[in-house]
Design an enzyme around this catalytic site. Sequence first.
Site, PDB file in Angstrom:
ATOM      1  N   TYR B 154      40.193  36.458  46.952  1.00 37.71           N
ATOM      2  CA  TYR B 154      40.152  37.537  47.943  1.00 37.71           C
ATOM      3  C   TYR B 154      38.760  38.168  47.980  1.00 37.71           C
ATOM      4  O   TYR B 154      38.157  38.338  49.047  1.00 37.71           O
ATOM      5  CB  TYR B 154      41.215  38.568  47.547  1.00 37.71           C
ATOM      6  CG  TYR B 154      41.175  39.909  48.240  1.00 37.71           C
ATOM      7  CD1 TYR B 154      41.699  40.069  49.521  1.00 37.71           C
ATOM      8  CD2 TYR B 154      40.668  41.039  47.584  1.00 37.71           C
ATOM      9  CE1 TYR B 154      41.695  41.322  50.136  1.00 37.71           C
ATOM     10  CE2 TYR B 154      40.669  42.287  48.197  1.00 37.71           C
ATOM     11  CZ  TYR B 154      41.178  42.422  49.469  1.00 37.71           C
ATOM     12  OH  TYR B 154      41.180  43.659  50.063  1.00 37.71           O
ATOM     13  N   LYS B 158      35.893  38.640  50.988  1.00 43.43           N
ATOM     14  CA  LYS B 158      35.387  39.956  51.397  1.00 43.43           C
ATOM     15  C   LYS B 158      33.868  39.997  51.264  1.00 43.43           C
ATOM     16  O   LYS B 158      33.178  40.618  52.069  1.00 43.43           O
ATOM     17  CB  LYS B 158      36.037  41.064  50.552  1.00 43.43           C
ATOM     18  CG  LYS B 158      37.513  41.325  50.876  1.00 43.43           C
ATOM     19  CD  LYS B 158      37.702  41.903  52.270  1.00 43.43           C
ATOM     20  CE  LYS B 158      39.115  42.454  52.482  1.00 43.43           C
ATOM     21  NZ  LYS B 158      39.358  42.841  53.889  1.00 43.43           N
TER      22      LYS B 158
HETATM   23  N1  LIG Z   1      44.993  48.760  49.812  1.00 38.49           N
HETATM   24  C1  LIG Z   1      43.875  48.689  49.155  1.00 38.49           C
HETATM   25  O1  LIG Z   1      43.792  49.110  47.987  1.00 38.49           O
HETATM   26  C2  LIG Z   1      42.655  48.076  49.787  1.00 38.49           C
HETATM   27  C3  LIG Z   1      41.454  48.134  49.090  1.00 38.49           C
HETATM   28  C4  LIG Z   1      40.315  47.615  49.660  1.00 38.49           C
HETATM   29  C5  LIG Z   1      40.368  47.024  50.920  1.00 38.49           C
HETATM   30  N2  LIG Z   1      41.550  46.958  51.592  1.00 38.49           N
HETATM   31  C6  LIG Z   1      41.546  46.313  52.906  1.00 38.49           C
HETATM   32  O2  LIG Z   1      42.056  47.191  53.880  1.00 38.49           O
HETATM   33  C7  LIG Z   1      42.669  46.440  54.921  1.00 38.49           C
HETATM   34  C8  LIG Z   1      44.052  46.979  55.180  1.00 38.49           C
HETATM   35  O3  LIG Z   1      44.833  46.781  54.036  1.00 38.49           O
HETATM   36  P1  LIG Z   1      46.198  47.493  53.690  1.00 38.49           P
HETATM   37  O4  LIG Z   1      46.075  47.966  52.316  1.00 38.49           O
HETATM   38  O5  LIG Z   1      46.574  48.468  54.738  1.00 38.49           O
HETATM   39  O6  LIG Z   1      47.190  46.264  53.609  1.00 38.49           O
HETATM   40  P2  LIG Z   1      48.098  45.467  54.626  1.00 38.49           P
HETATM   41  O7  LIG Z   1      49.178  46.319  55.102  1.00 38.49           O
HETATM   42  O8  LIG Z   1      48.468  44.214  53.933  1.00 38.49           O
HETATM   43  O9  LIG Z   1      47.110  45.148  55.823  1.00 38.49           O
HETATM   44  C9  LIG Z   1      46.659  43.902  56.174  1.00 38.49           C
HETATM   45  C10 LIG Z   1      46.632  43.803  57.686  1.00 38.49           C
HETATM   46  O10 LIG Z   1      46.107  42.547  58.062  1.00 38.49           O
HETATM   47  C11 LIG Z   1      46.934  41.975  59.036  1.00 38.49           C
HETATM   48  N3  LIG Z   1      46.874  40.533  59.039  1.00 38.49           N
HETATM   49  C12 LIG Z   1      46.972  39.679  57.993  1.00 38.49           C
HETATM   50  N4  LIG Z   1      46.896  38.416  58.426  1.00 38.49           N
HETATM   51  C13 LIG Z   1      46.754  38.483  59.767  1.00 38.49           C
HETATM   52  C14 LIG Z   1      46.617  37.506  60.789  1.00 38.49           C
HETATM   53  N5  LIG Z   1      46.638  36.196  60.516  1.00 38.49           N
HETATM   54  N6  LIG Z   1      46.475  37.904  62.052  1.00 38.49           N
HETATM   55  C15 LIG Z   1      46.461  39.220  62.353  1.00 38.49           C
HETATM   56  N7  LIG Z   1      46.592  40.182  61.440  1.00 38.49           N
HETATM   57  C16 LIG Z   1      46.738  39.811  60.157  1.00 38.49           C
HETATM   58  C17 LIG Z   1      48.299  42.444  58.682  1.00 38.49           C
HETATM   59  O11 LIG Z   1      49.112  42.333  59.826  1.00 38.49           O
HETATM   60  P3  LIG Z   1      50.734  42.233  59.764  1.00 38.49           P
HETATM   61  O12 LIG Z   1      51.202  43.617  59.767  1.00 38.49           O
HETATM   62  O13 LIG Z   1      51.084  41.494  60.996  1.00 38.49           O
HETATM   63  O14 LIG Z   1      51.085  41.475  58.525  1.00 38.49           O
HETATM   64  C18 LIG Z   1      48.014  43.876  58.287  1.00 38.49           C
HETATM   65  O15 LIG Z   1      47.956  44.686  59.432  1.00 38.49           O
HETATM   66  C19 LIG Z   1      42.638  44.990  54.478  1.00 38.49           C
HETATM   67  O16 LIG Z   1      41.552  44.337  55.073  1.00 38.49           O
HETATM   68  C20 LIG Z   1      42.436  45.100  52.983  1.00 38.49           C
HETATM   69  O17 LIG Z   1      41.814  43.962  52.466  1.00 38.49           O
HETATM   70  C21 LIG Z   1      42.699  47.489  51.050  1.00 38.49           C
END
Ligand SMILES: NC(=O)c1ccc[n+]([C@@H]2O[C@H](COP(=O)([O-])OP(=O)(O)OC[C@H]3O[C@@H](n4cnc5c(N)ncnc54)[C@H](OP(=O)(O)O)[C@@H]3O)[C@@H](O)[C@H]2O)c1
Lengths: 440, 249
Positions: B154, B158
């Site tokens: 992952y 990134k």
């Molecule tokens: N949570 C943390 O601690 C953290 C830390 C650092 C960075 N981030 C980043 O922040 C962002 C949001 O994460 P989150 O924590 O809110 O988790 P999340 O709910 O898993 O968000 C991931 C998003 O990506 C979408 N996605 C995945 N595959 C896709 C595809 N093939 N086509 C279109 N959409 C797709 C998902 O859509 P669906 O709803 O359709 O599945 C979801 O909306 C991510 O990029 C993650 O890497 C999160």
Amino acid sequence: MKLSGWGRYPTVECKTSSPRNEADLAGLVRSGQVIARGNGRSYGDSSLNSHMTIDMRRMSRMLAFDEASGQLTAEAGVLLADIISSFLPRGWFPAVTPGTKFVTVGGMIAADVHGKNHHSDGAFSTFLDWVDVLCSDGEIRRCSRDETPDLFEWTVGGMGLTGIIVRAAFRLRPVESGWIRQTTIPAENLAAAIDIFERSADSTYSVAWIDCLSTGASLGRSLVYLGEHAAHADLPRKQLQAPFQTPRKRKLTVPLDAPGFALNRWTVKAFNEVYYRAGRSKTGTQLVDWDTYFYPLDAILKWNRIYGRKGFAQFQCVIPLEQSKDGMQALLEAISAAGQGSFLSVLKRFGAQESRFSFPMEGYTLALDFPVNNRSLELMNRLDEITIAHGGRFYLAKDSRLKAETLAKSDTRVSDFREMRKSTSAAETFSSAQSDRLVL
Amino acid sequence: MTDTSRQKTVLVLGGRSDIGRAIAHSFAADGYAVALAARNAANLETDKSDISLRHNVPVSLHEFDVLDTGKMEAFIDSLGVLPDVVVSVVGLMGEQAENEKDTDLSARVMRSNYEGPALILGLFANRFEERGSGTLVGVSSVAGDRGRATNYIYGSAKAGFTAFLSGLRNRLARKGVHVVTVKPGFVRTQMTEGMKLPGPITADPEEVAQATVKAVRKGKNTVYTKPVWALIMLIITHIPEAIFKKMSI
Ligand SMILES: NC(=O)c1ccc[n+]([C@@H]2O[C@H](COP(=O)([O-])OP(=O)(O)OC[C@H]3O[C@@H](n4cnc5c(N)ncnc54)[C@H](OP(=O)(O)O)[C@@H]3O)[C@@H](O)[C@H]2O)c1
Ligand SMILES: Cc1cc2nc3c(=O)[nH]c(=O)nc-3n(C[C@H](O)[C@H](O)[C@H](O)COP(=O)(O)OP(=O)(O)OC[C@H]3O[C@@H](n4cnc5c(N)ncnc54)[C@H](O)[C@@H]3O)c2cc1C
């Protein structure tokens, strides 16, 4: 995760989960014993379940608004504060609001909350059109006064024990401004305060702050606050230009926010003295913004910490009208004799309300809080007895310490509630630390 | 109420995620019209009504799969208006242990965090460049600042995305187009639910959202949320490799 209510007593280690949609939620309900939790502003253990406490705050979408009737449809986790910030600028205000805006729609329905207008408008349920409840069989049922009325009536005031409230539709009230015309009337003692309430039945809002440490002829001296939503005609030119714009930050005239404030008989007494005098000198009518009028405590975030780490407990009862004067007199005498002053003591007139399990009934309600210690717990047991002797009952949203027998003695509806929980299988799925303690 | 002819529009790719939802709300609170793009966009109806009711702005839903690279141009054309701001929140963490064993799984993680988001923002970049305005926001991660045993598949994707955004910013800096890189540390979302997160350095989605809107408004290049992560990552990236390789962090 360690969870508690607003009083920070008791604290329970709980498993939690935050569903985002119906499917997540249904999965959780199938998993065993659960309780819904809103924003944790009930004081005690109403929204705690060690097996699974379902945090509803991520189910917080506003779904529809009808400009004609003021009906808002919203998911249960929507915060009242958000409703106000979205709809007050458009001329709408909650029809009933508790003394804090940091509560959820689900929490307001489950406790059937009352506001300063209970005597004129009733509780939250008056303005509730329908509720979608996820029941123990995993089905979501829409209920209202006409459709599945039993489920509706038990869910209102049912403290989350009939099922999970998923969404609901309720009405807001139209207002012309974000200002309240507040009238402050000092009352020398309890009898005078009750007199003022009885004379003020026409006021939309009324509430009294009561000095529970005063004794003798001034037992129960109070400041009664009446309020009306200010119409355009009530506003000075400056406010009239933007009637919904109110100042964001205010200062309190009373030093409530002293950190590490030592709460004891003397400081509480001094506080009450100062508060009463300050209020008395400001009698008459003034314009106050909605936030200051309805939510003075919200200005001090995390004020529940002033009571120290052991937390505090609320005592709130209602005593039926015929016995109100005697009952309140007896309660106040017991409190001032014990010297256990409550920092915040509130007296309020309730109007009549028919309900299956909601707290309010026609009469007077008194709310007090005490730091948790053996002496105050003993005092509260005394207050329980006095309440029951005067035909009164207790508010579960504030309770953290009642005994099952006491509750049953105070309210004949308890056995029906238990019966309903058994016959509908709700008891198999929904329970809280409070429902365990009170055998509900 | 709002003058729609001059109302700005934000497009959020990954609109169902907690961070995406929060970002959409923050822009809407600033008066932006909102376009939410996601897979199965139709079931975002409740979010659509939520955003439009709270903030009194128009909201539209758009079907979008970041792995479906062949349809990207058509997706942009189908929007009707070219947005003022495009935010990619799309990401996929997966389980590191499983990803290590399965090339399909790890390829999916790499494509969802790097290839897909980079390609779509690249296409928007071309159109923005032509128009001479716009802001592109990529939600990357502190995990991209240095590869660690626990999540380097992952993290490496990134890292690629972060480098892509930096290059894009460099390319467009004098073309009126701005690029923002958002690097969250831990965030309380569905992706991390159930994980034990250290409270004081874990952000709520709303904090990430507010920081994002502020970065767009002020034209910032890279933002860490919470800000303390900038310091944490500065230290982590400066640990000598000889020591780092034996550490478990
Ligand atoms: N949570 C943390 O601690 C953290 C830390 C650092 C960075 N981030 C980043 O922040 C962002 C949001 O994460 P989150 O924590 O809110 O988790 P999340 O709910 O898993 O968000 C991931 C998003 O990506 C979408 N996605 C995945 N595959 C896709 C595809 N093939 N086509 C279109 N959409 C797709 C998902 O859509 P669906 O709803 O359709 O599945 C979801 O909306 C991510 O990029 C993650 O890497 C999160
Ligand atoms: C400063 C302050 C002032 C207050 N003033 C008043 C007042 O004037 N009048 C008044 O009536 N109350 C008052 N309260 C009490 C408060 O309004 C109620 O306790 C309310 O229920 C809190 O809502 P919550 O969302 O925080 O719910 P929680 O405290 O989390 O839960 C309260 C109860 O609601 C249930 N519940 C919550 N969400 C759901 C759901 N989705 N489905 C099913 N059940 C659910 C829980 O299981 C629990 O039994 C006050 C509280 C504070 C802290």
